[in-house]
Structure formats: structure tokens, C-alpha cells
Scaffold this active site. Sequence first.
Site, PDB file in Angstrom:
ATOM      1  N   TYR A 178      -1.665  -0.574  11.038  1.00 17.43           N
ATOM      2  CA  TYR A 178      -1.826  -1.216   9.730  1.00 17.43           C
ATOM      3  C   TYR A 178      -0.648  -0.913   8.818  1.00 17.43           C
ATOM      4  O   TYR A 178      -0.004  -1.832   8.279  1.00 17.43           O
ATOM      5  CB  TYR A 178      -3.119  -0.756   9.066  1.00 17.43           C
ATOM      6  CG  TYR A 178      -3.141  -1.015   7.572  1.00 17.43           C
ATOM      7  CD1 TYR A 178      -3.045  -2.313   7.077  1.00 17.43           C
ATOM      8  CD2 TYR A 178      -3.218   0.035   6.657  1.00 17.43           C
ATOM      9  CE1 TYR A 178      -3.032  -2.564   5.713  1.00 17.43           C
ATOM     10  CE2 TYR A 178      -3.214  -0.207   5.296  1.00 17.43           C
ATOM     11  CZ  TYR A 178      -3.121  -1.503   4.818  1.00 17.43           C
ATOM     12  OH  TYR A 178      -3.100  -1.736   3.468  1.00 17.43           O
TER      13      TYR A 178
ATOM     14  N   THR B 280       0.821  -1.207   0.000  1.00 19.60           N
ATOM     15  CA  THR B 280       0.000   0.000   0.000  1.00 19.60           C
ATOM     16  C   THR B 280       0.856   1.257   0.000  1.00 19.60           C
ATOM     17  O   THR B 280       2.016   1.224   0.442  1.00 19.60           O
ATOM     18  CB  THR B 280      -0.895   0.015   1.259  1.00 19.60           C
ATOM     19  OG1 THR B 280      -1.546   1.271   1.384  1.00 19.60           O
ATOM     20  CG2 THR B 280      -0.064  -0.197   2.522  1.00 19.60           C
ATOM     21  N   ASP B 281       0.282   2.364  -0.468  1.00 24.54           N
ATOM     22  CA  ASP B 281       0.990   3.638  -0.405  1.00 24.54           C
ATOM     23  C   ASP B 281       1.073   4.171   1.024  1.00 24.54           C
ATOM     24  O   ASP B 281       1.847   5.096   1.309  1.00 24.54           O
ATOM     25  CB  ASP B 281       0.327   4.676  -1.313  1.00 24.54           C
ATOM     26  CG  ASP B 281      -1.146   4.908  -1.031  1.00 24.54           C
ATOM     27  OD1 ASP B 281      -1.697   4.267  -0.109  1.00 24.54           O
ATOM     28  OD2 ASP B 281      -1.764   5.728  -1.734  1.00 24.54           O
ATOM     29  N   GLU B 282       0.305   3.594   1.944  1.00 29.95           N
ATOM     30  CA  GLU B 282       0.293   4.100   3.318  1.00 29.95           C
ATOM     31  C   GLU B 282       1.615   3.877   4.043  1.00 29.95           C
ATOM     32  O   GLU B 282       1.877   4.509   5.068  1.00 29.95           O
ATOM     33  CB  GLU B 282      -0.856   3.472   4.098  1.00 29.95           C
ATOM     34  CG  GLU B 282      -2.219   3.864   3.555  1.00 29.95           C
ATOM     35  CD  GLU B 282      -3.364   3.505   4.473  1.00 29.95           C
ATOM     36  OE1 GLU B 282      -3.208   3.649   5.704  1.00 29.95           O
ATOM     37  OE2 GLU B 282      -4.418   3.087   3.964  1.00 29.95           O
TER      38      GLU B 282
ATOM     39  N   LYS C  79       2.361  -3.403   7.259  1.00 31.18           N
ATOM     40  CA  LYS C  79       2.623  -3.555   5.825  1.00 31.18           C
ATOM     41  C   LYS C  79       4.054  -3.138   5.498  1.00 31.18           C
ATOM     42  O   LYS C  79       4.711  -3.753   4.641  1.00 31.18           O
ATOM     43  CB  LYS C  79       1.626  -2.731   5.009  1.00 31.18           C
ATOM     44  CG  LYS C  79       0.211  -3.279   5.024  1.00 31.18           C
ATOM     45  CD  LYS C  79       0.118  -4.685   4.427  1.00 31.18           C
ATOM     46  CE  LYS C  79       0.382  -4.690   2.937  1.00 31.18           C
ATOM     47  NZ  LYS C  79       0.200  -6.047   2.350  1.00 31.18           N
TER      48      LYS C  79
END
Length: 361
Positions: free
Chosen positions: A167, A142-144, A171
Site C-alpha cells: 500500500y 499518506t504519512d505511511e 502511494k
Amino acid sequence: MRKLTNVLVTGGAGFIGCNFIHFLLGKESGFTGRIINVDSLSYAGNLESLADVASCHGGTRYFFENVDICNRSEIERILKQYDVDTIVHFAAESHVDRSILGPEAFVKTNVMGTFTLLDSSRAFWSECGAMRDDVLFHHVSTDEVYGSLGAVGKFTETTPYDPRSPYSASKAASDHLAMAYSHTYNMPVTLSNCSNNYGPYQFPEKFLPLMIMNIRDGKNLPVYGEGTNVRDWIYVEDHNRAVWLILQKGRTGEKYNIGGENEWQNIELLHKVIEFTANELGKNPRDIEKTIVHVKDRPGHDLRYAIDCTKIKSELQWLRTVSFEAGLRITIKWYLSHKQWIDNIQNGSYKAWIAKNYEKR
């Protein structure tokens, strides 16, 4: 171009995974091999999303294994039984709010689950101490993991990691594990970081399906804070088309950012959803806008995400094919016409899971 024969898809009963399986078995991909879907069927997994696939291809080109990715003995069995040469790792705990309330599950699935897959496949793909070069482990992220942007700038593949939630931290850890296995063990690994996906089969707790269903049902539309947080949105099929290109032509040891180049403030996006959904339902959008409720902001809510897709566009000639307006209309129509699918999820294992984990908090 790699020859992909036996592709193991983790989390294939989830949102992006089930769409990827549909794409892979469609005519556009040209894929002729087998798919092994490994999913633990937690609250977010739904085999109804793949009923047509099981009916058409079950036992020939599509196989389902109800297995937790943390279960090493079962993962080893599956790798051997199906002679897996490619792993596409979608499986993850993925909701930021739930990671704030209960981070342990995110560490278990996203970190230990990824480790189990990596280490099991490394052992299976090693021959006489050397790693095979005709295999691939693709990790979907993810870009997060990059943290939060200000008003300008975009995330590139070299942006330093700065996760802000349990989260995104889980990741980020799984990303680092995947790349470490590439560098340490010479294991063929590719990695992609994508922006917010939208489209059919998305779990109903996510922003777009939640708002569509609440509009349908006449419920309030909750928005964190002032709704000025910005996200980059990509239609799920465009994301999966990018993943497919990486599987075929991506350079091992490399990561690719996948984004929609389509930024929206949450509140602006909600107004667009109201407009389109009201049109489908024959309602007055002005009446629906009165149901918007601004609620207390999420702790550590990242301000803005935006992806620079230059690398995947220049190296793999990937391009988005679905405009945001077209994708949003498809998505709204899909949710409005699949009430039974939504009800089955909300009244099944998800309801029991919520009662067990959160209603007493």
C-alpha cells in the site's frame, strides 16, 4: 487566492472524500462552484453517505459519475463535459492488510489510476503547448510513504521516502508521479501527506469503527502484537479543512504534511474507545476490556508515525479545531446511531468482494 469553479473529486463516495464534499458544500468553505464526484463504487464506496448532498444539490452543484479512474476515455469525457479546473484526488486502495494479501489492485488504482488522471488533465489543460495557470491538481497521500519512526522524531516534508508495505509503496509511486508532472510539464500540482483520519462514514474494517462495532455487538477486540504501535490521529474535518486551504492558497509544486499532533499507542487508544463507548451503551468498561485479544502481528508493521505540521501552519495558517476527545465522542455516537448504514455496507458489495478475493485464501 485561486478561483475554484468546477472541482472534480475522485473517490468522493469513500470516507475522506464524502466528508470533503459535505465540507465543501457547507457554509464554512465559502465554495460556490460545482463538484463532480468520480467514484467506481468498489466495496468501500457508498452513495448513501451522500444521499443528502444528492437530494439538495444533485444536477445543480453536485454531479456523480460512476467511473473507474483508470478509464482514460471516460476521464477525458468528464474533464471536457464539466470543464474541470481543479482535481482533488482522494481515490485509492487504502488498507494495508489487504495490500499484503492482494497487492495488484493497489498498483492498478493507486499508480495507474493516478497516472491516468495526471496525463488526461495535462492534455486537457494544455493550450498551444503551454500549461494553463488557472488550474490545479491536488494529490492526497499518506504519512505511511515515509516508513517507520523510532521513539522520537517526526516526519517533515523533506523526510526521505521509505515505504514498507505494498500500500505505502503504491502511494509513494503516485506521489512521485504527481511531483514529476509538476516539474516536467510545469503542471500546477500540490500534494499533501496526512496522518490517520477518523470520523463519520469511515469504512467499517478500519480500526476505530471496527472496535466500536465489536464493543456494541459483544465481540472480541483484536489487537496486533502487544498493541504498542503508535499512530497520529486527525479528525477528518480538520484534514479536509487543510486540503481546502491548500487548494486556495498552497504553492504549486509543494507538498504539505497534515497531522493531528495526537499520538496514541493502539492499545491505549483502544482503552479510551472502550471507556467512551461503554459510557454511551451503559456497559461496564472492565467487562469489555476482558474481550481484548492480542493476535499475530501484521508483517512489517511500522512502529510509529508522527507528523510535523509546521509548514502548513506557518504558510497557510491552518489549525486543528476539533480536540481528540471531542472528535472521538462524535465518532462513537455516529457509529452507534448508524447501524443501518454499517449493515448495508457489510452485507452488500463488500461481502461479495471478500468472498471472491479472500475467503478461499
